[in-house]
Design a protein around this motif. Structure first.
Motif, mmCIF file in Angstrom:
data_model
loop_
_atom_site.group_PDB
_atom_site.id
_atom_site.type_symbol
_atom_site.label_atom_id
_atom_site.label_comp_id
_atom_site.label_asym_id
_atom_site.label_seq_id
_atom_site.Cartn_x
_atom_site.Cartn_y
_atom_site.Cartn_z
ATOM 1 N N UNK A 116 59.903 30.944 42.372
ATOM 2 C CA UNK A 116 59.276 30.935 41.067
ATOM 3 C C UNK A 116 58.030 31.801 41.112
ATOM 4 N N UNK A 117 57.397 32.003 39.963
ATOM 5 C CA UNK A 117 56.161 32.783 39.874
ATOM 6 C C UNK A 117 55.143 32.044 39.019
ATOM 7 N N UNK A 118 53.878 32.149 39.409
ATOM 8 C CA UNK A 118 52.779 31.557 38.651
ATOM 9 C C UNK A 118 51.680 32.606 38.541
ATOM 10 N N UNK A 119 51.137 32.784 37.350
ATOM 11 C CA UNK A 119 50.077 33.768 37.143
ATOM 12 C C UNK A 119 48.769 33.300 37.768
ATOM 13 N N UNK A 120 48.004 34.243 38.284
ATOM 14 C CA UNK A 120 46.670 33.963 38.794
ATOM 15 C C UNK A 120 45.676 33.943 37.636
ATOM 16 N N UNK A 121 44.454 33.417 37.850
ATOM 17 C CA UNK A 121 43.441 33.468 36.793
ATOM 18 C C UNK A 121 43.200 34.906 36.335
ATOM 19 N N UNK A 122 42.971 35.081 35.052
ATOM 20 C CA UNK A 122 42.781 36.416 34.488
ATOM 21 C C UNK A 122 41.650 37.163 35.183
ATOM 22 N N UNK A 123 40.590 36.453 35.514
ATOM 23 C CA UNK A 123 39.440 37.094 36.156
ATOM 24 C C UNK A 123 39.804 37.656 37.524
ATOM 25 N N UNK A 124 40.654 36.943 38.264
ATOM 26 C CA UNK A 124 41.098 37.443 39.567
ATOM 27 C C UNK A 124 41.936 38.701 39.392
ATOM 28 N N UNK A 125 42.783 38.715 38.385
ATOM 29 C CA UNK A 125 43.659 39.871 38.155
ATOM 30 C C UNK A 125 42.859 41.134 37.858
ATOM 31 N N UNK A 126 41.645 40.972 37.334
ATOM 32 C CA UNK A 126 40.810 42.122 36.994
ATOM 33 C C UNK A 126 39.946 42.590 38.159
ATOM 34 N N UNK A 127 39.896 41.803 39.229
ATOM 35 C CA UNK A 127 39.056 42.155 40.368
ATOM 36 C C UNK A 127 39.645 43.320 41.149
ATOM 37 N N UNK A 128 38.779 44.199 41.596
ATOM 38 C CA UNK A 128 39.206 45.312 42.440
ATOM 39 C C UNK A 128 39.046 44.898 43.905
ATOM 40 N N UNK A 129 39.825 43.911 44.314
ATOM 41 C CA UNK A 129 39.713 43.402 45.679
ATOM 42 C C UNK A 129 41.027 42.798 46.127
ATOM 43 N N UNK A 130 41.249 42.822 47.433
ATOM 44 C CA UNK A 130 42.397 42.140 48.021
ATOM 45 C C UNK A 130 41.994 40.794 48.607
ATOM 46 N N UNK A 131 40.709 40.470 48.521
ATOM 47 C CA UNK A 131 40.220 39.242 49.145
ATOM 48 C C UNK A 131 40.411 38.056 48.205
ATOM 49 N N UNK A 132 41.670 37.747 47.940
ATOM 50 C CA UNK A 132 42.028 36.598 47.122
ATOM 51 C C UNK A 132 43.058 35.775 47.879
ATOM 52 N N UNK A 133 43.087 34.489 47.608
ATOM 53 C CA UNK A 133 44.054 33.631 48.280
ATOM 54 C C UNK A 133 44.193 32.341 47.492
ATOM 55 N N UNK A 134 45.100 31.471 47.945
ATOM 56 C CA UNK A 134 45.310 30.192 47.275
ATOM 57 C C UNK A 134 45.343 29.070 48.303
ATOM 58 N N UNK A 135 45.117 27.855 47.829
ATOM 59 C CA UNK A 135 45.198 26.656 48.655
ATOM 60 C C UNK A 135 45.445 25.481 47.708
ATOM 61 N N UNK A 136 45.330 24.276 48.232
ATOM 62 C CA UNK A 136 45.438 23.064 47.415
ATOM 63 C C UNK A 136 44.100 22.346 47.474
ATOM 64 N N UNK A 137 43.584 21.974 46.315
ATOM 65 C CA UNK A 137 42.294 21.296 46.246
ATOM 66 C C UNK A 137 42.408 20.125 45.280
ATOM 67 N N UNK A 138 42.161 18.928 45.776
ATOM 68 C CA UNK A 138 42.204 17.710 44.957
ATOM 69 C C UNK A 138 43.555 17.561 44.247
ATOM 70 N N UNK A 139 44.636 17.898 44.957
ATOM 71 C CA UNK A 139 45.972 17.752 44.405
ATOM 72 C C UNK A 139 46.343 18.796 43.371
ATOM 73 N N UNK A 140 45.561 19.880 43.285
ATOM 74 C CA UNK A 140 45.836 20.940 42.317
ATOM 75 C C UNK A 140 45.920 22.285 43.029
ATOM 76 N N UNK A 141 46.698 23.196 42.442
ATOM 77 C CA UNK A 141 46.753 24.553 42.962
ATOM 78 C C UNK A 141 45.384 25.194 42.785
ATOM 79 N N UNK A 142 44.914 25.861 43.826
ATOM 80 C CA UNK A 142 43.562 26.422 43.837
ATOM 81 C C UNK A 142 43.638 27.904 44.193
ATOM 82 N N UNK A 143 42.888 28.726 43.484
ATOM 83 C CA UNK A 143 42.772 30.151 43.791
ATOM 84 C C UNK A 143 41.307 30.450 44.084
ATOM 85 N N UNK A 144 41.057 31.381 44.997
ATOM 86 C CA UNK A 144 39.670 31.725 45.301
ATOM 87 C C UNK A 144 39.556 33.196 45.678
#
Length: 240
Positions: A116-144
């Motif tokens: 499946x596919x899930x969109x990242x936060x709009x702000x992350x999509x606009x960043x000019x960086x590869x330093x993004x990742x995901x994890x689980x935080x408090x039972x929710x999908x987390x992006x940073x």
């Protein structure tokens, strides 16, 4: 892994016995229990910085063997780290995939073995960086993200309050620190504070921190990391 899982299946190759399980420098693993009660390990290979795309593999405890899985139809590369495990929520593993410089979350349902596919936060999509990742935080999908712009390094965290709903991404933390090289969220306390692992340029300090500063209850050290987990009530020994 523990010896509860027994030995991995071996095969013959050119007359030599070898284990079918191998981990590369960019291999990322995830372990979970599927809906049939079978433990499975998913292995995804990263190729963010070039190199050919390698098919993922899955190990099933009941069959005691590895097999390759089909490829995601759109993904040309996977952004995973061997230091981490695959994020798991809602019966699926998650990681960052990309296609033509567009990053998004790839999911793989462990029971039905479908992508499946899930969109990242709009702000992350606009960043000019590869330093993004995901994890689980408090039972929710987390992006940073960890960004550097005009001498300022910024660590920012989002959580997806409603799973698979792009509009539900919500920013919950933003820290600016000129010496913060990298940070990864690990846990959220009841008072809302976020515990994160960080690497600091000043003194090459590596430790756990919250918004208020160093978290002194955990040890400091160059190779310290951490994983939040929930203990299973089902022993793998019962499935062998």
């Amino acid at each position: 892994m523990t010896n509860s899982f027994g030995a991995f299946k071996e095969s013959k190759s050119n007359g030599y016995s070898r284990s079918e399980f191998s981990v590369g420098l960019s291999s990322c693993l995830g372990l979970s229990l599927d809906s049939s009660g079978d433990y499975k390990i998913l292995k995804i290979e990263g190729n963010e910085f070039g190199g050919r795309k390698v098919s993922g593999e899955i190990f099933t405890l009941k069959n005691n063997s590895w097999r390759k899985i089909g490829e995601h139809p759109r993904v040309t590369g996977n952004k995973v780290s061997a230091m981490d495990s695959l994020a798991f929520i809602r019966g699926a593993f998650h990681w960052i995939g990309f296609y033509s410089k567009t990053y998004f979350v790839v999911s793989f349902n462990i029971s039905h073995e479908v992508y499946g596919e899930i969109s990242l936060p709009e702000e992350i999509c606009l960043l000019n960086t590869r330093k993004i990742d995901i994890s689980i935080l408090e039972g929710m999908l987390c992006a940073y993200s960890n960004t550097y712009d005009q001498g300022i390094r910024t660590f920012k965290v989002w959580v997806m309050r409603d799973y698979n709903l792009k509009e539900s991404w919500n920013a919950i933390l933003s820290i600016e620190d000129r010496y913060l090289l990298k940070a990864m969220p690990k846990y959220r306390f009841a008072n809302g504070e976020i515990l994160f692992w960080s690497a600091h340029l000043r003194g090459m300090d590596i430790n756990f921190r919250t918004q208020r500063g160093p978290f002194t209850l955990l040890p400091r050290g160059k190779f310290q990391n951490g994983f939040t987990y929930t203990e299973s009530l089902i022993s793998p020994r019962l499935l062998i």
